[in-house]
Design a protein around this motif. Structure first.
Motif, PDB file in Angstrom:
ATOM      1  N   LEU A 118     -13.695  38.565 -68.303  1.00 22.21           N
ATOM      2  CA  LEU A 118     -13.407  39.981 -68.094  1.00 22.21           C
ATOM      3  C   LEU A 118     -14.590  40.693 -67.443  1.00 22.21           C
ATOM      4  O   LEU A 118     -14.417  41.509 -66.528  1.00 22.21           O
ATOM      5  CB  LEU A 118     -13.067  40.656 -69.422  1.00 22.21           C
TER       6      LEU A 118
ATOM      7  N   LYS B 199     -14.777  39.777 -63.777  1.00 20.96           N
ATOM      8  CA  LYS B 199     -13.759  40.465 -62.984  1.00 20.96           C
ATOM      9  C   LYS B 199     -14.056  41.945 -62.856  1.00 20.96           C
ATOM     10  O   LYS B 199     -13.668  42.589 -61.866  1.00 20.96           O
ATOM     11  CB  LYS B 199     -12.387  40.267 -63.619  1.00 20.96           C
TER      12      LYS B 199
ATOM     13  N   LEU C  53     -13.158  47.848 -67.333  1.00 20.10           N
ATOM     14  CA  LEU C  53     -13.914  46.963 -68.228  1.00 20.10           C
ATOM     15  C   LEU C  53     -13.776  47.399 -69.673  1.00 20.10           C
ATOM     16  O   LEU C  53     -13.500  46.583 -70.556  1.00 20.10           O
ATOM     17  CB  LEU C  53     -15.391  46.939 -67.820  1.00 20.10           C
TER      18      LEU C  53
ATOM     19  N   GLU D  89     -10.181  46.680 -70.967  1.00 17.34           N
ATOM     20  CA  GLU D  89      -9.862  45.262 -71.144  1.00 17.34           C
ATOM     21  C   GLU D  89     -10.714  44.609 -72.233  1.00 17.34           C
ATOM     22  O   GLU D  89     -10.215  43.783 -72.996  1.00 17.34           O
ATOM     23  CB  GLU D  89     -10.043  44.520 -69.813  1.00 17.34           C
ATOM     24  N   VAL D  90     -11.973  44.981 -72.311  1.00 18.78           N
ATOM     25  CA  VAL D  90     -12.844  44.406 -73.341  1.00 18.78           C
ATOM     26  C   VAL D  90     -12.406  44.852 -74.726  1.00 18.78           C
ATOM     27  O   VAL D  90     -12.310  44.033 -75.656  1.00 18.78           O
ATOM     28  CB  VAL D  90     -14.320  44.789 -73.080  1.00 18.78           C
TER      29      VAL D  90
ATOM     30  N   SER E 239      -9.216  43.087 -75.659  1.00 22.72           N
ATOM     31  CA  SER E 239      -9.489  41.702 -76.036  1.00 22.72           C
ATOM     32  C   SER E 239     -10.095  41.623 -77.435  1.00 22.72           C
ATOM     33  O   SER E 239      -9.734  40.753 -78.242  1.00 22.72           O
ATOM     34  CB  SER E 239     -10.435  41.053 -75.016  1.00 22.72           C
TER      35      SER E 239
END
Length: 207
Positions: free
Chosen positions: A77, A80, A89, A92-93, A96
């Motif tokens: 991640l 990307k 970021l 998505e982090v 996750s």
């Protein structure tokens, strides 16, 4: 007596660690005993002590396992994110982290708070965490040059300052989710975006 395969050994270690996570969440690190972990694991005392001679070793293994698994999730991640930006970021982090930390009988976000507290007096644990968080923070800093080039962050800003702010937001999400339970990854991302763009809008208005 037949030998146990490496795969079976790994499964048993994880079985014990998951039992420890369950006990730590229910009782805390200090109140949990080896007997509690043994009973919850469903294994014999001899089997548990074969893998972990003490509760401290289980704590260290539990933290190593959780941080190692998290690193595997977050690495791609962060790579990307160089092409996507800080808002992406953070969303998505934190998404996750939410998925990775949620177990049937425990929530690793809640256990993380216990681990952070224990690390203040346990130097082995502190060193382990410092290594993980410093590496992650350095990886975050590595995204900033690409964001500068794309005009997503101020060109003169220090990359390490950005990384420290992002880590604070991500760890703050863990704390809020563990204590309050009413925060979602999308909300944190949208909030960050609003703060940054609101500041830019304010500058444009003053001009």
């Amino acid at each position: 007596m037949p030998k146990i395969s490496d795969e079976r050994k790994a499964e048993r270690r994880l079985q014990i660690i998951r039992a420890a996570w369950t006990c730590f969440q229910a009782q805390g690190l200090h109140a949990t005993t080896m007997d509690d972990i043994i009973r919850t694991s469903g294994l014999s005392a001899g089997a548990v002590y074969l893998y972990f001679p003490s509760k401290e070793e289980i704590i260290l293994a539990a933290v190593t396992t959780s941080l190692g698994g998290l690193a595997e999730q977050l690495g791609p991640l962060v790579a990307k994110a160089r092409d996507e930006g800080p808002d992406w970021l953070v969303r998505e982090v934190t998404t996750s982290i939410s998925a990775f930390t949620k177990g049937d009988l425990y929530d690793l976000k809640r256990i993380a708070l216990l681990g952070w507290s224990e690390a203040q007096t346990n130097q082995r644990l502190r060193s382990l965490m410092q290594s993980f968080y410093r590496t992650f923070r350095n990886d975050l800093a590595g995204c900033v040059p690409a964001w500068k080039e794309a005009g997503l962050v101020i060109a003169t800003i220090n990359s390490n300052d950005v990384a420290k702010s992002l880590l604070s937001i991500i760890l703050g999400f863990v704390v809020q989710a563990a204590l309050l339970g009413d925060v979602e990854p999308s909300e944190v991302s949208v909030g960050l975006s609003g703060l940054v763009r609101g500041k830019d809008l304010g500058r444009a208005t003053k001009r």
